[in-house]
Design a protein around this motif. Structure first.
Motif, mmCIF file in Angstrom:
data_model
loop_
_atom_site.group_PDB
_atom_site.id
_atom_site.type_symbol
_atom_site.label_atom_id
_atom_site.label_comp_id
_atom_site.label_asym_id
_atom_site.label_seq_id
_atom_site.Cartn_x
_atom_site.Cartn_y
_atom_site.Cartn_z
ATOM 1 N N PRO A 82 -36.850 -71.541 23.307
ATOM 2 C CA PRO A 82 -37.186 -70.268 22.643
ATOM 3 C C PRO A 82 -38.622 -70.194 22.143
ATOM 4 O O PRO A 82 -39.196 -69.106 22.051
ATOM 5 C CB PRO A 82 -36.207 -70.211 21.461
ATOM 6 C CG PRO A 82 -35.067 -71.063 21.868
ATOM 7 C CD PRO A 82 -35.649 -72.157 22.716
ATOM 8 N N ARG A 86 -40.402 -66.882 23.202
ATOM 9 C CA ARG A 86 -40.822 -65.913 22.186
ATOM 10 C C ARG A 86 -42.319 -65.657 22.249
ATOM 11 O O ARG A 86 -42.766 -64.518 22.110
ATOM 12 C CB ARG A 86 -40.406 -66.382 20.785
ATOM 13 C CG ARG A 86 -38.965 -66.011 20.458
ATOM 14 C CD ARG A 86 -38.715 -66.078 18.961
ATOM 15 N NE ARG A 86 -38.909 -67.436 18.467
ATOM 16 C CZ ARG A 86 -37.917 -68.293 18.211
ATOM 17 N NH1 ARG A 86 -36.670 -67.924 18.410
ATOM 18 N NH2 ARG A 86 -38.175 -69.495 17.759
ATOM 19 N N ASP A 89 -42.911 -63.485 25.274
ATOM 20 C CA ASP A 89 -42.484 -62.114 25.005
ATOM 21 C C ASP A 89 -43.551 -61.329 24.262
ATOM 22 O O ASP A 89 -43.880 -60.202 24.616
ATOM 23 C CB ASP A 89 -41.223 -62.109 24.124
ATOM 24 C CG ASP A 89 -39.964 -62.157 24.956
ATOM 25 O OD1 ASP A 89 -40.085 -62.092 26.197
ATOM 26 O OD2 ASP A 89 -38.872 -62.279 24.359
#
Ligand SMILES: [Zn+2]
Ligand SMILES: [Zn+2]
Ligand SMILES: [Zn+2]
Length: 170
Positions: A82, A86, A89
């Motif tokens: 993640p 993240r 993103d």
């Protein structure tokens, strides 16, 4: 911008886009322009986001999420997927990084801060990626869309072929 004492990794063999250029300046200019946009728009360029952007800027080549995660781990940013996702993103959402669907990988934008429809030229041999601008509302596709009463909002243009380096070696 704080100047980091560590020397940037020098990779002489790495392709630096399709044209010879001053890559050091290229990376610094791009980072500075992203930092400027983050501060005017109140976006948080956290250390991990900045690191991911820097990695991609160093390359002019698409990197997959796992390659990015490996490098983050090596740099001591932790190894949880993640963390990489993240950061990616955030960078993609703000247009600092583009996703290359064809390769399921990411490249740093060549002109962050401008709203644009990118068109990518992807070398099938070395994965070098160059970014050009496309004008989705123009050309054949635009004409077809107008005839159909369709309004294009976004296009993905990914051309595959050989970069100048690989053409020479072929
Ligand atoms: Zn460069
Ligand atoms: Zn771009
Ligand atoms: Zn190539």
């Amino acid at each position: 911008m704080t100047s980091d004492a560590r020397p940037a990794p020098v990779k002489d063999s790495a392709p630096v886009g399709f044209q010879e250029h001053d890559h050091q300046t290229c990376v610094e200019t791009a980072l500075a322009s992203v930092e400027a946009r983050c501060s005017t728009e109140g976006l948080r360029l956290t250390p991990v986001r900045r690191k991911v952007l820097e990695m991609l800027l160093q390359e002019h080549r698409a990197l997959g999420a796992y390659a990015i995660l490996d490098r983050l781990r090596a740099e001591g940013f932790g190894s949880q997927p993640p963390v990489a996702y993240r950061a990616l993103d955030f960078l993609v959402q703000n247009g600092f990084v583009h996703k290359i669907e064809r390769l399921n990988a990411f490249v740093a934008c060549s002109h962050p801060g401008q709203s644009h429809s990118p068109a990518f030229m992807i070398c099938r041999k070395c994965d070098a990626v160059a970014e050009a601008q496309s004008a989705p509302a123009k050309g054949v596709l635009g004409a077809a869309a107008r005839a159909a009463g369709f309004e294009i909002e976004r296009t993905v243009v990914e051309a595959e072929g050989l970069c100048p380096d690989c053409t020479e070696k072929a």
